[in-house]
Scaffold this motif. Structure first.
Motif, PDB file in Angstrom:
ATOM      1  N   HIS A  96       1.357  23.373 -23.487  1.00  0.00           N
ATOM      2  CA  HIS A  96       2.702  23.592 -22.925  1.00  0.00           C
ATOM      3  C   HIS A  96       3.630  22.479 -23.426  1.00  0.00           C
ATOM      4  CE1 HIS A  96       5.940  23.861 -20.006  1.00  0.00           C
ATOM      5  NE2 HIS A  96       5.491  25.051 -19.659  1.00  0.00           N
ATOM      6  N   PRO A  97       4.834  22.856 -23.903  1.00  0.00           N
ATOM      7  CA  PRO A  97       5.699  21.838 -24.512  1.00  0.00           C
ATOM      8  C   PRO A  97       6.061  20.700 -23.549  1.00  0.00           C
ATOM      9  CG  PRO A  97       6.757  24.021 -24.522  1.00  0.00           C
ATOM     10  CD  PRO A  97       5.393  24.208 -23.973  1.00  0.00           C
ATOM     11  N   GLN A  98       6.162  20.995 -22.256  1.00  0.00           N
ATOM     12  CA  GLN A  98       6.522  19.921 -21.310  1.00  0.00           C
ATOM     13  C   GLN A  98       5.319  19.425 -20.507  1.00  0.00           C
ATOM     14  OE1 GLN A  98       8.826  22.811 -21.087  1.00  0.00           O
ATOM     15  NE2 GLN A  98       9.948  21.711 -22.683  1.00  0.00           N
ATOM     16  N   LEU A  99       4.429  20.366 -20.134  1.00  0.00           N
ATOM     17  CA  LEU A  99       3.364  19.995 -19.196  1.00  0.00           C
ATOM     18  C   LEU A  99       2.077  19.553 -19.886  1.00  0.00           C
ATOM     19  CD1 LEU A  99       3.932  22.959 -16.706  1.00  0.00           C
ATOM     20  CD2 LEU A  99       4.813  20.639 -16.530  1.00  0.00           C
ATOM     21  N   GLY A 100       2.031  19.634 -21.185  1.00  0.00           N
ATOM     22  CA  GLY A 100       0.825  19.207 -21.914  1.00  0.00           C
ATOM     23  C   GLY A 100      -0.237  20.299 -21.940  1.00  0.00           C
ATOM     24  N   LEU A 101      -1.503  19.877 -22.083  1.00  0.00           N
ATOM     25  CA  LEU A 101      -2.603  20.834 -22.232  1.00  0.00           C
ATOM     26  C   LEU A 101      -2.969  21.440 -20.882  1.00  0.00           C
ATOM     27  CD1 LEU A 101      -3.973  21.479 -24.888  1.00  0.00           C
ATOM     28  CD2 LEU A 101      -5.870  20.013 -24.197  1.00  0.00           C
ATOM     29  N   LEU A 102      -2.863  22.766 -20.774  1.00  0.00           N
ATOM     30  CA  LEU A 102      -3.134  23.415 -19.487  1.00  0.00           C
ATOM     31  C   LEU A 102      -4.460  24.169 -19.535  1.00  0.00           C
ATOM     32  CD1 LEU A 102       0.402  24.809 -18.543  1.00  0.00           C
ATOM     33  CD2 LEU A 102      -0.639  22.637 -17.917  1.00  0.00           C
ATOM     34  N   SER A 103      -5.126  24.172 -18.361  1.00  0.00           N
ATOM     35  CA  SER A 103      -6.455  24.776 -18.255  1.00  0.00           C
ATOM     36  C   SER A 103      -6.365  26.300 -18.140  1.00  0.00           C
ATOM     37  CB  SER A 103      -7.140  24.201 -17.013  1.00  0.00           C
ATOM     38  OG  SER A 103      -8.105  25.093 -16.535  1.00  0.00           O
ATOM     39  N   PRO A 104      -7.363  26.998 -18.674  1.00  0.00           N
ATOM     40  CA  PRO A 104      -7.350  28.466 -18.558  1.00  0.00           C
ATOM     41  C   PRO A 104      -7.468  28.931 -17.112  1.00  0.00           C
ATOM     42  CG  PRO A 104      -9.397  27.694 -19.565  1.00  0.00           C
ATOM     43  CD  PRO A 104      -8.493  26.521 -19.476  1.00  0.00           C
ATOM     44  N   THR A 105      -8.027  28.091 -16.232  1.00  0.00           N
ATOM     45  CA  THR A 105      -8.127  28.520 -14.818  1.00  0.00           C
ATOM     46  C   THR A 105      -6.725  28.711 -14.240  1.00  0.00           C
ATOM     47  OG1 THR A 105      -8.351  26.189 -14.291  1.00  0.00           O
ATOM     48  CG2 THR A 105     -10.359  27.487 -14.268  1.00  0.00           C
ATOM     49  N   LEU A 106      -5.747  28.034 -14.852  1.00  0.00           N
ATOM     50  CA  LEU A 106      -4.374  28.159 -14.377  1.00  0.00           C
ATOM     51  C   LEU A 106      -3.693  29.398 -14.962  1.00  0.00           C
ATOM     52  CD1 LEU A 106      -2.051  26.450 -12.907  1.00  0.00           C
ATOM     53  CD2 LEU A 106      -1.389  25.829 -15.222  1.00  0.00           C
ATOM     54  N   PHE A 107      -3.882  29.597 -16.262  1.00  0.00           N
ATOM     55  CA  PHE A 107      -3.042  30.630 -16.880  1.00  0.00           C
ATOM     56  C   PHE A 107      -3.743  31.962 -17.140  1.00  0.00           C
ATOM     57  CE2 PHE A 107      -4.540  28.038 -20.503  1.00  0.00           C
ATOM     58  CZ  PHE A 107      -5.053  29.002 -21.345  1.00  0.00           C
ATOM     59  N   ILE A 108      -5.095  31.987 -17.154  1.00  0.00           N
ATOM     60  CA  ILE A 108      -5.755  33.281 -17.415  1.00  0.00           C
ATOM     61  C   ILE A 108      -5.464  34.262 -16.261  1.00  0.00           C
ATOM     62  CG2 ILE A 108      -8.005  34.468 -17.662  1.00  0.00           C
ATOM     63  CD1 ILE A 108      -7.360  33.119 -20.243  1.00  0.00           C
ATOM     64  N   PRO A 109      -5.624  33.846 -14.997  1.00  0.00           N
ATOM     65  CA  PRO A 109      -5.298  34.792 -13.921  1.00  0.00           C
ATOM     66  C   PRO A 109      -3.831  35.238 -13.965  1.00  0.00           C
ATOM     67  CG  PRO A 109      -6.460  32.862 -13.070  1.00  0.00           C
ATOM     68  CD  PRO A 109      -6.117  32.570 -14.475  1.00  0.00           C
ATOM     69  N   MET A 110      -2.963  34.302 -14.341  1.00  0.00           N
ATOM     70  CA  MET A 110      -1.536  34.626 -14.437  1.00  0.00           C
ATOM     71  C   MET A 110      -1.295  35.664 -15.535  1.00  0.00           C
ATOM     72  SD  MET A 110       1.264  31.650 -14.816  1.00  0.00           S
ATOM     73  CE  MET A 110       1.117  30.700 -13.357  1.00  0.00           C
ATOM     74  N   ALA A 111      -1.975  35.448 -16.662  1.00  0.00           N
ATOM     75  CA  ALA A 111      -1.823  36.384 -17.777  1.00  0.00           C
ATOM     76  C   ALA A 111      -2.352  37.760 -17.381  1.00  0.00           C
ATOM     77  CB  ALA A 111      -2.567  35.861 -19.006  1.00  0.00           C
ATOM     78  N   GLU A 112      -3.418  37.770 -16.570  1.00  0.00           N
ATOM     79  CA  GLU A 112      -3.962  39.061 -16.115  1.00  0.00           C
ATOM     80  C   GLU A 112      -2.944  39.767 -15.232  1.00  0.00           C
ATOM     81  OE1 GLU A 112      -8.781  38.251 -16.190  1.00  0.00           O
ATOM     82  OE2 GLU A 112      -7.699  37.813 -14.351  1.00  0.00           O
ATOM     83  N   GLN A 113      -2.357  38.983 -14.330  1.00  0.00           N
ATOM     84  CA  GLN A 113      -1.386  39.554 -13.388  1.00  0.00           C
ATOM     85  C   GLN A 113      -0.152  40.101 -14.098  1.00  0.00           C
ATOM     86  OE1 GLN A 113       0.129  36.848 -10.479  1.00  0.00           O
ATOM     87  NE2 GLN A 113      -1.608  37.253  -9.140  1.00  0.00           N
ATOM     88  N   LEU A 114       0.295  39.382 -15.110  1.00  0.00           N
ATOM     89  CA  LEU A 114       1.537  39.766 -15.788  1.00  0.00           C
ATOM     90  C   LEU A 114       1.319  40.803 -16.885  1.00  0.00           C
ATOM     91  CD1 LEU A 114       3.170  36.249 -16.194  1.00  0.00           C
ATOM     92  CD2 LEU A 114       3.790  38.000 -14.555  1.00  0.00           C
ATOM     93  N   GLY A 115       0.072  41.203 -17.062  1.00  0.00           N
ATOM     94  CA  GLY A 115      -0.207  42.211 -18.105  1.00  0.00           C
ATOM     95  C   GLY A 115      -0.154  41.605 -19.503  1.00  0.00           C
ATOM     96  N   LEU A 116      -0.356  40.276 -19.580  1.00  0.00           N
ATOM     97  CA  LEU A 116      -0.302  39.633 -20.898  1.00  0.00           C
ATOM     98  C   LEU A 116      -1.688  39.348 -21.455  1.00  0.00           C
ATOM     99  CD1 LEU A 116       2.487  37.000 -20.079  1.00  0.00           C
ATOM    100  CD2 LEU A 116       2.760  39.127 -21.327  1.00  0.00           C
ATOM    101  N   ILE A 117      -2.717  39.649 -20.651  1.00  0.00           N
ATOM    102  CA  ILE A 117      -4.070  39.237 -21.039  1.00  0.00           C
ATOM    103  C   ILE A 117      -4.553  39.934 -22.306  1.00  0.00           C
ATOM    104  CG2 ILE A 117      -5.310  40.903 -19.551  1.00  0.00           C
ATOM    105  CD1 ILE A 117      -6.331  37.244 -20.193  1.00  0.00           C
TER     106      ILE A 117
END
Ligand SMILES: Nc1nc2c(ncn2[C@@H]2O[C@H](COP(=O)(O)O[C@H]3[C@@H](O)[C@H](n4cnc5c(=O)[nH]c(N)nc54)O[C@@H]3COP(=O)(O)O)[C@@H](O)[C@H]2O)c(=O)[nH]1
Length: 642
Positions: A429-450
């Motif tokens: 992430h350009p501002q937040l640095g390296l983010l864990s998949p536990t944070l963004f994989i569920p989000m990507a699933e929810q948003l239909g981006l997975i």
């Protein structure tokens, strides 16, 4: 032509006698000194006897001869000057014209003839004004008539007409030629051709205007882009502050636009975006601004609004437009839009606050089921706002390729040798640095981006293995996590096949992992999807095994190759008898079903020894290595140590 003066006669040689003593010498001396007035005075004081008269005449003759000689010399000098001038006039590379008081051309040098494409004869008695383009004629005449006596001036960049009817541009220098005769003022004009310089300047101006346009407009729709929008919003803020006005900021995001792109191709998506831009543009007033921020995001600034009601009316009109189908490439599309609105000054007085609040409101509209709008409300919690922000960034991250892969080694517990790697995704992430998949994989699933993210990971991983192969670095197997959501897509096997084809990856070296709990909730669908994938030649593993209460009947029907013992059971091995029992049971089950078994999360030597004793010969965990960057993996595992 110059003439030489005749030799002066010697007044002493004529035999007519001497004039008064010394008179002659004095008069001659005065003549030699060019003092004709003095000679005349000397002579006129004497009594003019015949001899003296003759002598006087002789002296006058001598005087005339001297004057003649001087005249001839000055004629010679004038002729030389004239020759010099004529030579300059004819050879100067600058167009020169001599103009009479009536404005008629008297002379034109060869450079002028070339410049105007006219012969010398054509210039003669031609009004100079006729050489000037009509647009500039009056200006030139005005300046010319105001020219002070014996002075000069320059009129820059006058448009002239040449015989070939092609206009050209030149600096016009006008100088009045000094004249003894007051009535016959003449002028010399020099014209320096500036056409190329002016054209070049024009081209430069056009290029810089074009660059400026491109820097401020979206190439696809022609709408102002993000940069221009920011400038307009700043200006709007300043006006609103100065005149105490309200304005509204609207963020518009098309719903499920990605599906249009994915199913019908980008050219249809692009055409649809252009239509949407046209439709939205038709709804705004001239004082308002519409911009495209990128992708399917548009923004509108409604300036100087009398009341929030005004914004609601605008939104109604936009929604009505979206109720109708969009005509694109001869087809009709229904697209919906979600709109978030923030108001100045009630929702923020600063640029960033207003933008953030409109964005949050837009995500609120999406959350509320899309195809709607939401005014920003201060009750939208900071936590929710942060999450919404992250969701927004996640969409952008896919476009900006902000995902990278780490690789965790999988080892043979007997030899400690590398048998494969598990690809684990990270978001830089350009501002937040390296983010864990536990944070963004569920989000990507929810948003239909997975789906997009999953395929991206797969392609990155396959490419990496093939690149390593090419570099002589061998990684026997690549394990990639698949989300159950991805399995739901009937196109998935086709897309995986395309990636294998594109990258040249050997399917037999690719293992796809699906989490047990999620798999079992959709078992029927999964059996079908996994069979299609096995047909591609890839192997399949159940991840986090032991946590998902697998039904044995389903387990038998799933086309699996490997069970992965969840790290929660590995953690307590040799410490917790329950974990020991579960691990033992999973290994026995795998053996009974003819499956391989791999233990994850091995952190201690005792855990590895226990697993090995029980018949599990594959494992991964911090005992061996953490997930590594590709470079670290090469150094730690692939390059032979010296
Ligand atoms: N659908 C997709 N899921 C993915 C993808 N990339 C990752 N993931 C899943 O996210 C979960 C978290 O992964 P991560 O933070 O990378 O954690 C992995 C390891 O770092 C961690 N691990 C490995 N060894 C140990 C250990 O010894 N101790 C310990 N405490 N943790 C360890 O385990 C995670 C790997 O787990 P698993 O996948 O179950 O093997 C995780 O569920 C990933 O699957 C992706 O691209 N798509």
């Amino acid at each position: 032509m110059s003439s030489r003066p005749p030799p002066r006669p010697d007044p002493t040689e004529d035999g007519l006698g001497e004039p008064a003593d010394g008179l002659r010498e004095r008069a001659l001396a005065a003549l030699r000194a060019r003092r004709f007035d003095l000679a005349e005075e000397i002579l006129s004081h004497e009594d003019p006897g015949p001899a003296a008269l003759i002598e006087n005449l002789r002296i006058y003759q001598a005087e005339l001869e001297i004057q003649n000689e001087e005249l001839a010399q000055s004629q010679h000098r004038i002729q030389e000057a004239l020759d010099r001038f004529t030579s300059f006039f004819n050879t100067l590379p600058i167009a020169e014209l001599v103009i009479d008081p009536q404005g008629l051309i008297q002379e034109a040098n060869p450079a002028a003839q070339r410049l105007f494409h006219l012969r010398g004869a054509h210039f003669h008695q031609h009004f100079f004004a006729r050489l000037i383009a009509e647009s500039d004629r009056e200006t030139v005449i005005d300046v010319w008539s105001g020219l002070a006596e014996n002075s000069s001036t320059v009129i820059p960049e006058v448009r002239f007409r040449s015989r070939s009817d092609e206009d050209f541009i030149g600096d016009l220098h006008i100088a009045q030629i000094p004249s003894l005769d007051q009535g016959a003022r003449r002028y010399v004009c020099a014209i320096i051709d500036r056409t190329e310089a002016v054209r070049q300047r024009q081209r430069l101006r056009e290029t810089s205007e074009r660059l400026d346009y491109l820097a401020h407009h979206d190439a696809l729709t022609g709408l102002p882009n993000r940069t221009y929008f920011q400038e307009r919003l700043e200006q709007c803020l300043q006006r609103a502050r100065r005149y105490r006005r309200q304005f509204a900021l609207l963020f518009l995001d098309l719903d499920r636009f990605k599906e249009v792109n994915d199913t019908l191709g980008h050219h249809v998506g692009d055409a649809l975006l252009c239509r949407v831009a046209e439709v939205l543009s038709a709804q705004i007033r001239t004082v308002d601004t519409i911009a495209r921020l990128g992708g399917d995001e548009f923004v509108v600034i409604l300036e100087d609004i009398p009341a929030p009601r005004f914004v609601a009316h605008f939104v109604d009109r936009v929604m009505e437009e979206f109720d109708r189908p969009f005509q694109v490439e001869g087809r009709e599309f229904f697209v919906t839009v979600s709109i978030g609105i923030s108001l100045y000054p009630s929702d923020g007085r600063e640029f960033e606050t207003l933008v953030r609040h409109a964005d949050i409101a837009m995500y609120q509209a999406k959350k509320a089921g899309r195809n709607g709008f939401s005014f920003f409300e201060p009750t939208m919690s900071e936590g929710a706002a942060e999450r919404l922000r992250l969701e927004h960034d996640l969409r952008l991250a896919l476009q900006r390729d902000e995902f990278i892969l780490y690789y965790q080694p999988q080892v043979d517990l007997t030899t400690g040798e590398l048998i494969g790697v598990e690809a684990l995704c990270r978001w830089r992430h350009p501002q937040l640095g390296l983010l864990s998949p536990t944070l963004f994989i569920p989000m990507a699933e929810q948003l239909g981006l997975i789906d997009t993210l999953g395929l991206k990971v797969l392609e990155l991983g396959c490419r990496q293995i093939v690149d390593w192969d090419a570099a002589g670095l061998h990684v026997p197997r690549l394990a990639v996590n698949l989300s159950v959501r991805e399995l739901e897509r009937s196109q998935l096997p086709g897309r995986i096949a395309a990636i294998l084809e594109r990258t040249g990856m050997d399917p037999a070296r690719l293992e796809l992992e699906v989490t047990e709990s999620k798999l079992m909730r959709h078992a029927e669908m999964a059996i079908h999807a996994l069979n299609a994938m096995r047909a591609l030649g890839v192997t399949l593993a159940i991840d986090d095994f032991g946590t998902g209460y697998s039904s044995l009947s389903y387990l038998k029907r799933l086309p699996l190759n490997r069970l992965k013992i969840d790290r929660s059971f590995v953690k307590g091995l040799t410490q917790d008898v329950n974990d020991d029992a579960i691990a033992r049971a999973i290994i026995a089950l795998a053996r009974a079903l003819g499956l391989e078994v791999l233990a994850e999360g091995i952190e201690a030597r005792e855990q590895a020894d226990f697993l090995f004793r029980e018949g599990c010969i594959e494992g991964q965990g911090y005992l061996y290595d953490r997930p590594l960057t590709p470079e670290e993996l090469v150094v730690n595992w692939l390059e032979p140590s010296e």
